[in-house]
Design a protein around this motif. Structure first.
Motif, PDB file in Angstrom:
ATOM      1  N   GLN A   1       0.824  -1.208   0.000  1.00 24.75           N
ATOM      2  CA  GLN A   1       0.000   0.000   0.000  1.00 24.75           C
ATOM      3  C   GLN A   1       0.861   1.261   0.000  1.00 24.75           C
ATOM      4  O   GLN A   1       0.598   2.206  -0.757  1.00 24.75           O
ATOM      5  CB  GLN A   1      -0.921  -0.008   1.223  1.00 24.75           C
ATOM      6  CG  GLN A   1      -1.839   1.201   1.330  1.00 24.75           C
ATOM      7  CD  GLN A   1      -2.801   1.078   2.499  1.00 24.75           C
ATOM      8  OE1 GLN A   1      -3.452   0.042   2.665  1.00 24.75           O
ATOM      9  NE2 GLN A   1      -2.892   2.128   3.314  1.00 24.75           N
TER      10      GLN A   1
ATOM     11  N   ALA B   1       2.726   1.566  -3.377  1.00 27.81           N
ATOM     12  CA  ALA B   1       1.842   1.869  -4.501  1.00 27.81           C
ATOM     13  C   ALA B   1       1.417   3.328  -4.547  1.00 27.81           C
ATOM     14  O   ALA B   1       0.997   3.822  -5.602  1.00 27.81           O
ATOM     15  CB  ALA B   1       0.607   0.973  -4.444  1.00 27.81           C
ATOM     16  N   THR B   2       1.520   4.019  -3.432  1.00 23.98           N
ATOM     17  CA  THR B   2       1.133   5.428  -3.416  1.00 23.98           C
ATOM     18  C   THR B   2       2.165   6.317  -4.108  1.00 23.98           C
ATOM     19  O   THR B   2       1.837   7.429  -4.525  1.00 23.98           O
ATOM     20  CB  THR B   2       0.934   5.940  -1.965  1.00 23.98           C
ATOM     21  OG1 THR B   2       2.156   5.772  -1.236  1.00 23.98           O
ATOM     22  CG2 THR B   2      -0.182   5.170  -1.270  1.00 23.98           C
TER      23      THR B   2
ATOM     24  N   ASN C   1       3.643   3.756  -9.971  1.00 26.36           N
ATOM     25  CA  ASN C   1       2.555   3.326 -10.842  1.00 26.36           C
ATOM     26  C   ASN C   1       2.607   1.801 -10.921  1.00 26.36           C
ATOM     27  O   ASN C   1       3.292   1.235 -11.765  1.00 26.36           O
ATOM     28  CB  ASN C   1       2.705   3.948 -12.232  1.00 26.36           C
ATOM     29  CG  ASN C   1       1.627   3.469 -13.187  1.00 26.36           C
ATOM     30  OD1 ASN C   1       0.576   2.983 -12.773  1.00 26.36           O
ATOM     31  ND2 ASN C   1       1.888   3.593 -14.477  1.00 26.36           N
TER      32      ASN C   1
ATOM     33  N   ARG D   1       1.376  -1.665 -11.855  1.00 23.20           N
ATOM     34  CA  ARG D   1       0.486  -2.230 -12.873  1.00 23.20           C
ATOM     35  C   ARG D   1       0.197  -3.709 -12.652  1.00 23.20           C
ATOM     36  O   ARG D   1      -0.805  -4.225 -13.142  1.00 23.20           O
ATOM     37  CB  ARG D   1       1.127  -2.033 -14.255  1.00 23.20           C
ATOM     38  CG  ARG D   1       1.334  -0.575 -14.657  1.00 23.20           C
ATOM     39  CD  ARG D   1       0.061   0.063 -15.160  1.00 23.20           C
ATOM     40  NE  ARG D   1      -0.498  -0.735 -16.248  1.00 23.20           N
ATOM     41  CZ  ARG D   1      -0.057  -0.702 -17.506  1.00 23.20           C
ATOM     42  NH1 ARG D   1       0.958   0.093 -17.842  1.00 23.20           N
ATOM     43  NH2 ARG D   1      -0.641  -1.451 -18.431  1.00 23.20           N
TER      44      ARG D   1
ATOM     45  N   MET E   1      -4.280  -1.998  -2.642  1.00 16.93           N
ATOM     46  CA  MET E   1      -4.280  -1.240  -3.892  1.00 16.93           C
ATOM     47  C   MET E   1      -5.432  -0.236  -3.932  1.00 16.93           C
ATOM     48  O   MET E   1      -5.273   0.894  -4.414  1.00 16.93           O
ATOM     49  CB  MET E   1      -4.353  -2.206  -5.079  1.00 16.93           C
ATOM     50  CG  MET E   1      -3.097  -3.056  -5.254  1.00 16.93           C
ATOM     51  SD  MET E   1      -1.616  -2.067  -5.599  1.00 16.93           S
ATOM     52  CE  MET E   1      -1.943  -1.556  -7.286  1.00 16.93           C
ATOM     53  N   SER E   2      -6.578  -0.630  -3.415  1.00 17.43           N
ATOM     54  CA  SER E   2      -7.714   0.288  -3.337  1.00 17.43           C
ATOM     55  C   SER E   2      -7.403   1.466  -2.422  1.00 17.43           C
ATOM     56  O   SER E   2      -7.674   2.630  -2.754  1.00 17.43           O
ATOM     57  CB  SER E   2      -8.952  -0.463  -2.844  1.00 17.43           C
ATOM     58  OG  SER E   2     -10.050   0.412  -2.701  1.00 17.43           O
TER      59      SER E   2
ATOM     60  N   TYR F   1      -6.165   2.921  -6.384  1.00 21.97           N
ATOM     61  CA  TYR F   1      -6.289   2.221  -7.660  1.00 21.97           C
ATOM     62  C   TYR F   1      -7.676   1.603  -7.831  1.00 21.97           C
ATOM     63  O   TYR F   1      -8.239   1.062  -6.879  1.00 21.97           O
ATOM     64  CB  TYR F   1      -5.254   1.095  -7.765  1.00 21.97           C
ATOM     65  CG  TYR F   1      -3.811   1.537  -7.842  1.00 21.97           C
ATOM     66  CD1 TYR F   1      -3.108   1.464  -9.038  1.00 21.97           C
ATOM     67  CD2 TYR F   1      -3.138   2.023  -6.722  1.00 21.97           C
ATOM     68  CE1 TYR F   1      -1.771   1.854  -9.121  1.00 21.97           C
ATOM     69  CE2 TYR F   1      -1.812   2.420  -6.789  1.00 21.97           C
ATOM     70  CZ  TYR F   1      -1.134   2.329  -7.986  1.00 21.97           C
ATOM     71  OH  TYR F   1       0.182   2.718  -8.057  1.00 21.97           O
ATOM     72  N   SER F   2      -8.183   1.649  -9.050  1.00 22.56           N
ATOM     73  CA  SER F   2      -9.364   0.867  -9.400  1.00 22.56           C
ATOM     74  C   SER F   2      -8.896  -0.482  -9.931  1.00 22.56           C
ATOM     75  O   SER F   2      -7.733  -0.641 -10.305  1.00 22.56           O
ATOM     76  CB  SER F   2     -10.186   1.585 -10.473  1.00 22.56           C
ATOM     77  OG  SER F   2      -9.456   1.638 -11.695  1.00 22.56           O
ATOM     78  N   THR F   3      -9.791  -1.468 -10.008  1.00 27.11           N
ATOM     79  CA  THR F   3      -9.386  -2.801 -10.474  1.00 27.11           C
ATOM     80  C   THR F   3      -8.911  -2.772 -11.921  1.00 27.11           C
ATOM     81  O   THR F   3      -8.126  -3.624 -12.343  1.00 27.11           O
ATOM     82  CB  THR F   3     -10.541  -3.814 -10.345  1.00 27.11           C
ATOM     83  OG1 THR F   3     -11.689  -3.295 -11.019  1.00 27.11           O
ATOM     84  CG2 THR F   3     -10.866  -4.084  -8.895  1.00 27.11           C
TER      85      THR F   3
ATOM     86  N   GLN G   1      -6.940  -0.685 -13.205  1.00 23.79           N
ATOM     87  CA  GLN G   1      -5.623  -0.059 -13.315  1.00 23.79           C
ATOM     88  C   GLN G   1      -4.467  -1.005 -12.989  1.00 23.79           C
ATOM     89  O   GLN G   1      -3.306  -0.639 -13.169  1.00 23.79           O
ATOM     90  CB  GLN G   1      -5.551   1.174 -12.396  1.00 23.79           C
ATOM     91  CG  GLN G   1      -6.444   2.319 -12.831  1.00 23.79           C
ATOM     92  CD  GLN G   1      -6.385   3.481 -11.864  1.00 23.79           C
ATOM     93  OE1 GLN G   1      -6.684   3.350 -10.668  1.00 23.79           O
ATOM     94  NE2 GLN G   1      -5.976   4.639 -12.361  1.00 23.79           N
ATOM     95  N   TRP G   2      -4.774  -2.195 -12.494  1.00 27.21           N
ATOM     96  CA  TRP G   2      -3.703  -3.114 -12.123  1.00 27.21           C
ATOM     97  C   TRP G   2      -4.206  -4.549 -12.240  1.00 27.21           C
ATOM     98  O   TRP G   2      -5.406  -4.802 -12.318  1.00 27.21           O
ATOM     99  CB  TRP G   2      -3.212  -2.841 -10.693  1.00 27.21           C
ATOM    100  CG  TRP G   2      -4.232  -3.170  -9.628  1.00 27.21           C
ATOM    101  CD1 TRP G   2      -5.376  -2.462  -9.336  1.00 27.21           C
ATOM    102  CD2 TRP G   2      -4.235  -4.307  -8.763  1.00 27.21           C
ATOM    103  NE1 TRP G   2      -6.078  -3.093  -8.332  1.00 27.21           N
ATOM    104  CE2 TRP G   2      -5.397  -4.208  -7.951  1.00 27.21           C
ATOM    105  CE3 TRP G   2      -3.366  -5.384  -8.569  1.00 27.21           C
ATOM    106  CZ2 TRP G   2      -5.721  -5.164  -6.982  1.00 27.21           C
ATOM    107  CZ3 TRP G   2      -3.685  -6.333  -7.595  1.00 27.21           C
ATOM    108  CH2 TRP G   2      -4.839  -6.207  -6.818  1.00 27.21           C
TER     109      TRP G   2
END
Length: 366
Positions: free
Chosen positions: A102, A105-106, A109, A111, A179-180, A184-186, A188-189
């Motif tokens: 988490q 990921a902030t 990017n 993927r 990730m959320s 991130y949306s689903t 996006q990764w």
């Protein structure tokens, strides 16, 4: 990003093949193999063994971050060595892998997140130890098998398999939550769930006799034929089935799977067709043809066989240097230039294994 346990952290990634006469012949990465801190002077977390040969580093303009840790289970454990699980643990000893993800990921990017977890929840290391002990302490005319030991079978009951499947699903949900939380949306990764490779052939494919102690003293594969058969017919499919089941249970649209079950077939520990350097007549891992003629899985070692050598017991039965690079080649194909896909991976030129220009074994993703 890679998360999980020793089978994705890079454990045993120092060694390319094996030699009982001189460890230098197989020492591809040297004593700094697992140094992963910013200065390259040590490990970020002791004994996580994140090798520079680990599959996370697919290159080609893609930055890899390896958060996996040898010995990790789905949940964080603190003890002699801190083992971050795939959770949001935070304490004086460190952070869980989901929390690390988490935070990472902030500022990146991200993927694709690849997860290999569950083997230690099934007590994999203890099962292997039981099998080797039984081999070493019973004669060939009165074999004591491990696959029917209560301490082993308890790990593979329907109820325990269901429990671990649920734990793995929970770990995967933690990844999605991380990730959320990082925004991130689903779409996006991609979450890739990776299964475990078969590390040893069936008994009929082992190049050392069942009689005597050669299998362990020379090959480092002290298993009876029936136990090796059971490992491939029952233990591995059960573990991998739980992982694939968990991947399905999570119910996310962005999940892919990488099946490594047969990735090392033909190059496994003690398998016919490959051998130790002294057996195949090659001086070292840098010799032409070494990738094709030596094993891609590290020998099983005991405390007594370590002695003052540079080996670790925890490196036993893990993908060694060639195996790590083979898995990296598989993962790059799953990445698929940013359009991740599922698949199962095998040696690309079995019998004539060759290297890519970047030094990896050629692999095929089916």
């Amino acid at each position: 990003m890679t998360l999980g346990d020793s089978y994705i952290s890079g454990e045993a990634g120092r060694w390319a093949g094996a030699s009982n006469s001189d460890s230098d012949r197989a020492d591809a990465l040297g004593p700094t193999a697992y140094f992963d801190n910013a200065g390259g002077t040590g490990e970020t977390i002791a004994r996580c063994h994140r090798a520079s040969s680990a599959e996370a580093h697919i290159g080609g303009g893609v930055n890899g971050l390896n958060l996996a840790c040898s010995g990790a289970t789905t949940a964080t454990s603190t003890g002699t060595y801190f083992k971050p699980g795939i959770d949001f643990y935070e304490g004086s000893a460190g952070k869980g892998q989901a929390r690390m993800l988490q935070e990472a990921a902030t500022t990146r990017n991200v993927r694709m997140v690849v997860v290999s977890i569950g083997g230690n929840d099934f007590q994999f290391a203890s099962v292997v130890q039981s099998c080797v002990v039984n081999f070493l302490t019973s004669p060939s005319w009165w074999k004591n098998y491990c696959h029917d030991d209560s301490s082993v079978t308890a790990n593979f009951t329907a109820s325990n398999v269901a429990t671990i499947r649920a734990r793995v699903a929970g770990a995967l949900r933690n990844v999605a939550t991380a990730m959320s939380n990082a925004g991130y949306s689903t779409g996006q990764w991609t979450l890739v769930v990776q299964t475990y490779p078969s590390p040893v052939p069936n008994g009929s494919g082992i190049r050392y006799s069942e009689s005597g102690y050669t299998r362990q003293s020379t090959g480092g594969c002290g298993l009876w034929n029936q136990d090796a058969d059971w490992a491939n017919s029952t233990a591995l499919p059960t573990i991998n089935g739980a992982l694939l089941g968990a991947a399905s249970d999570v119910g996310l649209p962005n999940v892919r799977t990488l099946d490594m079950t047969h990735a090392f077939d033909g190059k496994r520990l003690c398998e016919t067709g490959v051998g130790l350097y002294e057996e195949v007549g090659l001086p070292s891992w840098q010799s032409p043809g070494a990738v094709d003629r030596t094993e891609w899985v590290n020998q099983i070692r005991t405390v007594s066989t370590i002695g003052d050598s540079p080996y670790y017991v925890q490196e036993s039965l893990h993908p060694s240097y060639w195996g790590q690079l083979a898995m990296r080649n598989c993962l790059r194909q799953v990445w698929n230039a940013g359009n991740p896909r599922s698949g199962s991976c095998t040696v690309g030129n079995l019998g004539t294994a060759r290297l890519t220009p970047t030094g990896e074994p050629v692999m095929s993703l089916h």
